[in-house]
Scaffold this motif. Sequence first.
Motif, PDB file in Angstrom:
ATOM      1  N   ASN A  96      30.614  39.888  48.941  1.00  0.00           N
ATOM      2  CA  ASN A  96      31.205  38.550  48.859  1.00  0.00           C
ATOM      3  C   ASN A  96      32.707  38.559  49.085  1.00  0.00           C
ATOM      4  O   ASN A  96      33.259  37.607  49.639  1.00  0.00           O
ATOM      5  N   ALA A  97      33.384  39.638  48.651  1.00  0.00           N
ATOM      6  CA  ALA A  97      34.818  39.742  48.903  1.00  0.00           C
ATOM      7  C   ALA A  97      35.088  39.846  50.402  1.00  0.00           C
ATOM      8  O   ALA A  97      35.997  39.186  50.931  1.00  0.00           O
ATOM      9  N   ILE A 286      34.540  28.169  49.249  1.00  0.00           N
ATOM     10  CA  ILE A 286      34.208  27.626  47.931  1.00  0.00           C
ATOM     11  C   ILE A 286      32.860  28.162  47.454  1.00  0.00           C
ATOM     12  O   ILE A 286      32.687  28.531  46.297  1.00  0.00           O
ATOM     13  N   THR A 287      31.896  28.272  48.374  1.00  0.00           N
ATOM     14  CA  THR A 287      30.536  28.665  48.015  1.00  0.00           C
ATOM     15  C   THR A 287      30.419  30.143  47.653  1.00  0.00           C
ATOM     16  O   THR A 287      29.746  30.496  46.682  1.00  0.00           O
ATOM     17  N   ALA A 288      31.053  31.023  48.425  1.00  0.00           N
ATOM     18  CA  ALA A 288      30.897  32.468  48.211  1.00  0.00           C
ATOM     19  C   ALA A 288      31.363  32.927  46.827  1.00  0.00           C
ATOM     20  O   ALA A 288      30.636  33.675  46.153  1.00  0.00           O
ATOM     21  N   PRO A 289      32.547  32.517  46.343  1.00  0.00           N
ATOM     22  CA  PRO A 289      32.937  32.927  44.988  1.00  0.00           C
ATOM     23  C   PRO A 289      31.988  32.402  43.911  1.00  0.00           C
ATOM     24  O   PRO A 289      31.689  33.101  42.941  1.00  0.00           O
ATOM     25  N   LEU A 290      31.514  31.157  44.092  1.00  0.00           N
ATOM     26  CA  LEU A 290      30.558  30.598  43.133  1.00  0.00           C
ATOM     27  C   LEU A 290      29.258  31.391  43.123  1.00  0.00           C
ATOM     28  O   LEU A 290      28.699  31.679  42.054  1.00  0.00           O
ATOM     29  N   ILE A 318      36.946  37.281  43.542  1.00  0.00           N
ATOM     30  CA  ILE A 318      36.467  37.184  44.928  1.00  0.00           C
ATOM     31  C   ILE A 318      37.452  36.397  45.782  1.00  0.00           C
ATOM     32  O   ILE A 318      37.801  36.804  46.901  1.00  0.00           O
ATOM     33  N   LEU A 319      37.929  35.288  45.276  1.00  0.00           N
ATOM     34  CA  LEU A 319      38.869  34.445  46.014  1.00  0.00           C
ATOM     35  C   LEU A 319      40.182  35.189  46.275  1.00  0.00           C
ATOM     36  O   LEU A 319      40.721  35.144  47.391  1.00  0.00           O
TER      37      LEU A 319
END
Length: 399
Positions: A96-97, A286-290, A318-319
């Motif tokens: 995700n990172a 927005i979606t990937a960190p969540l 992640i963000l």
Amino acid sequence: MSFLKKYFGPSTLVTAAFIGPGTLTVCTLSGANFGYSLLWVLLFATIATIILQEMTARLGLITQNGLGEAIRSQIENPIAKTIAIMLVFAAIIVGNAAYEAGNISGAVLGISGIFEFDFSWALVIGLSAFGVLFIGKVKIIERILIGLVILMSLVFVITAILVNPDFSAIVNGLFIPSFTEKNQLAILGLIGTTIVPYNLFLHASSVSQKWKSASDLKDLQKENGVAIGLGGLISMAIVITSAATIFGKGVSGLNEMAIQLEPLLGSWARYFLGLGLFAAGISSAITAPLAAAYAAKGIFGWNSNLKSLKFRIIWMLILAIGVLFSMIGYKPIEVIQIAQVANGILLPVIVFFLIYLCNKKSLLNQYVNKPWQNGLAILVIAISLIVSFRSLNSVFSFL
């Protein structure tokens, strides 16, 4: 409205998640560098995504829990459970990172192509995503941005028809696999941008919002096939427009990418593609960190919500990594491409656990995997491992 309700739901969110800047960039580079010859990879990856997302959605439907919760609850041996949790958590964080760096770089590529002046766009985009996530008002903004992504996808499909592509080359590209030393990273990138590991967690967790009982399984499967099948067609359309318009010309930025839309949009192509990349990038940012935070919540058994400290620490991490790697000087296209390759490398870890869970009768009863589903899932693991090994050896000159 009943048609939309029946055939568009959680799987549509999965499709919108993988039609991001990574898909647009990797598919454009595939067409520009290899013509129509890698369409077979997208055909395989789309079919594999339908199978794998059906597996995780079925798991979510029958158990009414996410994939992370299932991994934590179904592995009883303490040592094996600890190893599994650490492996999955590492894959989530690394994958995700990397994906987040690609998302932010995609948004930067789009917005900097519209406003041509030097500015730290990665930081601005990162702070914007931080504000939305911290406040928790995600849904409204996501719907607007996803609407723009859908519009961009339709433009690519229409353009793919207008450019008069070579249909015999398309057929050959779809059904005659081409695997060479030069296209290995491209193949891995196409797999990684279509079969996205975090989508397996996202789908299992979101299914219970629409589907409630085993009697809904057939409707779930129809929705899954329609939504992800359309996503695959959009990815193929991007390869086709690129192959027909910029094959062999080289792609280093937005201007070269936008040439493929000029048959439909003319001089507006650069601005439209820039807006589309920005929307795709920031919605995925927005979606990937969540998704990472929800996956961590599941595998660690946290009883937490969007505003809890542990939950926020994961998505902030992640963000922050995504913003950092987007700012350190690599070209956006390079960052995006590396992110998709990283996804392809980490994919086998998540799929292994998914196969294990979907074959447990104590968990799914009569809804366990059929032999052909196991066969295709194992094929995904095998192909990903082979291409990953060969690609990494090629990169580090070990061959």
